[in-house]
Design an enzyme around this catalytic site. Sequence first.
Site, PDB file in Angstrom:
ATOM      1  N   GLY A  60       0.839  -1.203   0.000  1.00 62.34           N
ATOM      2  CA  GLY A  60       0.000   0.000   0.000  1.00 62.34           C
ATOM      3  C   GLY A  60       0.869   1.247   0.000  1.00 62.34           C
ATOM      4  N   SER A 101       1.836   3.070  -2.440  1.00 60.93           N
ATOM      5  CA  SER A 101       1.681   4.010  -3.558  1.00 60.93           C
ATOM      6  C   SER A 101       0.748   5.164  -3.246  1.00 60.93           C
ATOM      7  CB  SER A 101       1.166   3.255  -4.799  1.00 60.93           C
ATOM      8  OG  SER A 101      -0.148   2.775  -4.572  1.00 60.93           O
ATOM      9  N   ARG A 155      -1.371  -2.547  -6.367  1.00 61.58           N
ATOM     10  CA  ARG A 155      -1.850  -3.118  -7.624  1.00 61.58           C
ATOM     11  C   ARG A 155      -1.595  -2.209  -8.824  1.00 61.58           C
ATOM     12  NH1 ARG A 155      -7.751  -3.728  -5.479  1.00 61.58           N
ATOM     13  NH2 ARG A 155      -6.989  -1.687  -4.802  1.00 61.58           N
ATOM     14  N   LYS A 174       0.148   4.347 -10.532  1.00 62.35           N
ATOM     15  CA  LYS A 174       0.217   4.991  -9.202  1.00 62.35           C
ATOM     16  C   LYS A 174       1.551   4.651  -8.516  1.00 62.35           C
ATOM     17  CE  LYS A 174      -3.281   4.023  -6.482  1.00 62.35           C
ATOM     18  NZ  LYS A 174      -4.569   3.671  -5.835  1.00 62.35           N
ATOM     19  N   SER A 197      -3.492  -1.058  11.638  1.00 61.94           N
ATOM     20  CA  SER A 197      -4.892  -1.299  11.992  1.00 61.94           C
ATOM     21  C   SER A 197      -5.611   0.041  11.907  1.00 61.94           C
ATOM     22  CB  SER A 197      -4.950  -1.937  13.390  1.00 61.94           C
ATOM     23  OG  SER A 197      -6.265  -2.096  13.828  1.00 61.94           O
ATOM     24  N   TYR A 248     -15.669  -3.398   8.396  1.00 61.87           N
ATOM     25  CA  TYR A 248     -14.296  -2.876   8.484  1.00 61.87           C
ATOM     26  C   TYR A 248     -13.645  -3.203   9.837  1.00 61.87           C
ATOM     27  CZ  TYR A 248     -10.581   0.699   8.416  1.00 61.87           C
ATOM     28  OH  TYR A 248      -9.383   1.367   8.476  1.00 61.87           O
ATOM     29  N   LYS A 279      -9.870  -5.132  11.121  1.00 59.95           N
ATOM     30  CA  LYS A 279      -8.793  -4.421  11.812  1.00 59.95           C
ATOM     31  C   LYS A 279      -8.542  -4.997  13.212  1.00 59.95           C
ATOM     32  CE  LYS A 279      -7.622  -1.552   8.589  1.00 59.95           C
ATOM     33  NZ  LYS A 279      -6.274  -1.613   8.011  1.00 59.95           N
TER      34      LYS A 279
HETATM   35  N1  LIG Z   1      -7.179   7.122   6.026  1.00 61.92           N
HETATM   36  C1  LIG Z   1      -7.696   6.786   7.178  1.00 61.92           C
HETATM   37  O1  LIG Z   1      -8.571   7.481   7.717  1.00 61.92           O
HETATM   38  C2  LIG Z   1      -7.214   5.583   7.905  1.00 61.92           C
HETATM   39  C3  LIG Z   1      -6.629   4.517   7.243  1.00 61.92           C
HETATM   40  N2  LIG Z   1      -6.229   3.407   7.941  1.00 61.92           N
HETATM   41  C4  LIG Z   1      -5.636   2.270   7.245  1.00 61.92           C
HETATM   42  O2  LIG Z   1      -4.401   2.674   6.666  1.00 61.92           O
HETATM   43  C5  LIG Z   1      -4.170   1.956   5.462  1.00 61.92           C
HETATM   44  C6  LIG Z   1      -3.904   2.935   4.332  1.00 61.92           C
HETATM   45  O3  LIG Z   1      -5.011   3.772   4.194  1.00 61.92           O
HETATM   46  P1  LIG Z   1      -5.013   5.064   3.254  1.00 61.92           P
HETATM   47  O4  LIG Z   1      -3.650   5.609   3.163  1.00 61.92           O
HETATM   48  O5  LIG Z   1      -6.121   5.909   3.696  1.00 61.92           O
HETATM   49  O6  LIG Z   1      -5.466   4.376   1.880  1.00 61.92           O
HETATM   50  P2  LIG Z   1      -5.244   4.734   0.335  1.00 61.92           P
HETATM   51  O7  LIG Z   1      -6.469   4.255  -0.347  1.00 61.92           O
HETATM   52  O8  LIG Z   1      -4.856   6.153   0.152  1.00 61.92           O
HETATM   53  O9  LIG Z   1      -4.022   3.774  -0.059  1.00 61.92           O
HETATM   54  C7  LIG Z   1      -4.194   2.394  -0.037  1.00 61.92           C
HETATM   55  C8  LIG Z   1      -2.981   1.722  -0.613  1.00 61.92           C
HETATM   56  O10 LIG Z   1      -3.151   0.318  -0.541  1.00 61.92           O
HETATM   57  C9  LIG Z   1      -3.051  -0.254  -1.848  1.00 61.92           C
HETATM   58  N3  LIG Z   1      -3.952  -1.411  -1.924  1.00 61.92           N
HETATM   59  C10 LIG Z   1      -5.272  -1.442  -1.677  1.00 61.92           C
HETATM   60  N4  LIG Z   1      -5.763  -2.673  -1.859  1.00 61.92           N
HETATM   61  C11 LIG Z   1      -4.711  -3.458  -2.231  1.00 61.92           C
HETATM   62  C12 LIG Z   1      -4.573  -4.832  -2.565  1.00 61.92           C
HETATM   63  N5  LIG Z   1      -5.625  -5.658  -2.570  1.00 61.92           N
HETATM   64  N6  LIG Z   1      -3.336  -5.292  -2.884  1.00 61.92           N
HETATM   65  C13 LIG Z   1      -2.274  -4.471  -2.903  1.00 61.92           C
HETATM   66  N7  LIG Z   1      -2.352  -3.173  -2.590  1.00 61.92           N
HETATM   67  C14 LIG Z   1      -3.551  -2.667  -2.262  1.00 61.92           C
HETATM   68  C15 LIG Z   1      -3.428   0.885  -2.782  1.00 61.92           C
HETATM   69  O11 LIG Z   1      -2.926   0.754  -4.085  1.00 61.92           O
HETATM   70  P3  LIG Z   1      -3.763   0.024  -5.286  1.00 61.92           P
HETATM   71  O12 LIG Z   1      -5.175   0.473  -5.142  1.00 61.92           O
HETATM   72  O13 LIG Z   1      -3.102   0.450  -6.545  1.00 61.92           O
HETATM   73  O14 LIG Z   1      -3.597  -1.431  -5.038  1.00 61.92           O
HETATM   74  C16 LIG Z   1      -2.757   2.053  -2.078  1.00 61.92           C
HETATM   75  O15 LIG Z   1      -1.387   2.051  -2.331  1.00 61.92           O
HETATM   76  C17 LIG Z   1      -5.398   1.069   5.255  1.00 61.92           C
HETATM   77  O16 LIG Z   1      -5.127  -0.201   5.751  1.00 61.92           O
HETATM   78  C18 LIG Z   1      -6.467   1.754   6.087  1.00 61.92           C
HETATM   79  O17 LIG Z   1      -7.445   0.860   6.526  1.00 61.92           O
HETATM   80  C19 LIG Z   1      -6.366   3.328   9.288  1.00 61.92           C
HETATM   81  C20 LIG Z   1      -6.932   4.352   9.985  1.00 61.92           C
HETATM   82  C21 LIG Z   1      -7.390   5.558   9.353  1.00 61.92           C
HETATM   83  C1  LIG Z   2     -10.868   7.206  26.746  1.00 58.30           C
HETATM   84  C2  LIG Z   2     -11.619   6.889  25.536  1.00 58.30           C
HETATM   85  C3  LIG Z   2     -11.406   7.807  24.391  1.00 58.30           C
HETATM   86  C4  LIG Z   2     -12.342   7.464  23.313  1.00 58.30           C
HETATM   87  C5  LIG Z   2     -12.131   8.216  22.041  1.00 58.30           C
HETATM   88  C6  LIG Z   2     -13.019   7.620  21.030  1.00 58.30           C
HETATM   89  C7  LIG Z   2     -12.865   8.156  19.651  1.00 58.30           C
HETATM   90  C8  LIG Z   2     -13.490   7.207  18.686  1.00 58.30           C
HETATM   91  C9  LIG Z   2     -13.399   7.645  17.284  1.00 58.30           C
HETATM   92  C10 LIG Z   2     -13.272   6.498  16.343  1.00 58.30           C
HETATM   93  C11 LIG Z   2     -12.836   6.938  15.004  1.00 58.30           C
HETATM   94  C12 LIG Z   2     -12.650   5.804  14.073  1.00 58.30           C
HETATM   95  C13 LIG Z   2     -11.674   6.171  13.007  1.00 58.30           C
HETATM   96  C14 LIG Z   2     -11.575   5.109  11.950  1.00 58.30           C
HETATM   97  C15 LIG Z   2     -10.579   5.524  10.917  1.00 58.30           C
HETATM   98  C16 LIG Z   2     -10.498   4.568   9.800  1.00 58.30           C
HETATM   99  O1  LIG Z   2      -9.969   3.511   9.951  1.00 58.30           O
HETATM  100  C17 LIG Z   2     -11.094   4.914   8.492  1.00 58.30           C
HETATM  101  N1  LIG Z   2     -11.153   6.299   8.262  1.00 58.30           N
HETATM  102  C18 LIG Z   2     -10.328   4.235   7.394  1.00 58.30           C
HETATM  103  O2  LIG Z   2     -10.369   4.880   6.173  1.00 58.30           O
END
Ligand SMILES: NC(=O)C1=CN([C@@H]2O[C@H](COP(=O)(O)OP(=O)(O)OC[C@H]3O[C@@H](n4cnc5c(N)ncnc54)[C@H](OP(=O)(O)O)[C@@H]3O)[C@@H](O)[C@H]2O)C=CC1
Ligand SMILES: CCCCCCCCCCCCCCCC(=O)[C@@H](N)CO
Length: 332
Positions: A39, A41, A64, A68, A172, A186, A190
């Site tokens: 991930g 990219s 993938r 990108k 996660s 989701y 995680k």
């Molecule tokens: N943004 C958020 O709010 C949060 C994100 N996360 C986690 O962080 C991670 C990254 O998120 P974020 O940066 O937002 O995501 P993006 O969508 O911006 O990036 C995801 C990356 O993962 C790659 N990817 C997705 N599916 C696959 C696959 N099946 N095989 C190989 N590569 C894959 C994508 O490339 P391509 O599509 O080309 O494969 C891309 O490089 C995720 O696991 C997400 O759940 C956690 C908490 C909060």
């Molecule tokens: C003492 C206790 C403190 C409690 C604080 C509670 C706050 C809860 C907020 C939960 C936010 C969930 C974010 C998920 C992000 C994510 O994984 C996706 N955006 C992925 O794209």
Amino acid sequence: MLLLAAAFIVAFVLLLYMVSPLISPSPLKLAGAHVVVTGGSSGIGKCIAIECFKCGAFITLVARNESKLVQAKKEIEKYAINEKQVVICISVDVSKDYRQVENVIKQAQEKLGPVDMLVNCAGMAIAGTFEEIEIGQFTRLMEVNYLGSVYASRAVISTMKERRMGRVVFVSSQAGQLGLFGYTAYSPSKFALRGLAEALQMEVKPYNVYITVAYPPDTDTPGFAEENKSKPLETKLISESSSLCQPEQVAKVIVKDAIQGNFNSSVGSDGYMLSSLTCGMSPVTTITEGLQQVVTMGLFRTIALFYLGSFDSIVRRCMMQKQNCEQASKTD
Ligand SMILES: NC(=O)C1=CN([C@@H]2O[C@H](COP(=O)(O)OP(=O)(O)OC[C@H]3O[C@@H](n4cnc5c(N)ncnc54)[C@H](OP(=O)(O)O)[C@@H]3O)[C@@H](O)[C@H]2O)C=CC1
Ligand SMILES: CCCCCCCCCCCCCCCC(=O)[C@@H](N)CO
């Protein structure tokens, strides 16, 4: 009596500090190290790659979409600190077939040597109510977020154990620490990473291999923008309780914790509270962390009860609003 107890506690803490080097791993040196980022990219993964590259690491990006990947490679290369540094890209879907992922890791190791750090960041989010989410999406999220991380980790772990060094990071989410409205597909994918990480850490610790689980809050990335297109109002409102972060900031914290070999990695004050509150039987990597967990647990649970109350009232308010709208449209 009280004095004796106090003396005992002080002696105990001193003793713990004395043995702390035994449980704290020595930091990983990123200069010249080979870091694989799945991930890598886009979003958080790309920023993690940049952060490592800035410290002199060699990077393999796995995702993938080839264009990108090439785009991200160009962007990362701008941060080189010496001419030897290399970024390579390999296109694969991490969720489909273990053999494919194993091959990708082999290719990467042939070019850049054994993997010192693997960051499992490939992932996606789908939000919706339990009955709205298509049944296949439950499988898909487990495949990408959970099995994708199993496959890549499985492909690097033997070499890490043999070399008596290495780091594996699982990205996660705060939604991997608590379940909330809209994340029935989701959150479990995680939460699963945490179980994997705990079990794996106990296996590989004697081999000097350290696992980190990162729990980022909402982070401003292309993936987040995509997820927001279909996110229920309830999920948006509840998630606002936690801060919106920039991917650069999240990446900095994750890389720092991975280098240190910290098991838990969280961002911001709500992230800190959540990690402390949900530490359960997770391994502890510094004495300070362990002491903080012991001392703050009750207080953070009290604060959490207020949060839970406010989440319930958000859900109830939204339900009532929907019912009112439905009634109004019927009487029209
Ligand atoms: N943004 C958020 O709010 C949060 C994100 N996360 C986690 O962080 C991670 C990254 O998120 P974020 O940066 O937002 O995501 P993006 O969508 O911006 O990036 C995801 C990356 O993962 C790659 N990817 C997705 N599916 C696959 C696959 N099946 N095989 C190989 N590569 C894959 C994508 O490339 P391509 O599509 O080309 O494969 C891309 O490089 C995720 O696991 C997400 O759940 C956690 C908490 C909060
Ligand atoms: C003492 C206790 C403190 C409690 C604080 C509670 C706050 C809860 C907020 C939960 C936010 C969930 C974010 C998920 C992000 C994510 O994984 C996706 N955006 C992925 O794209």
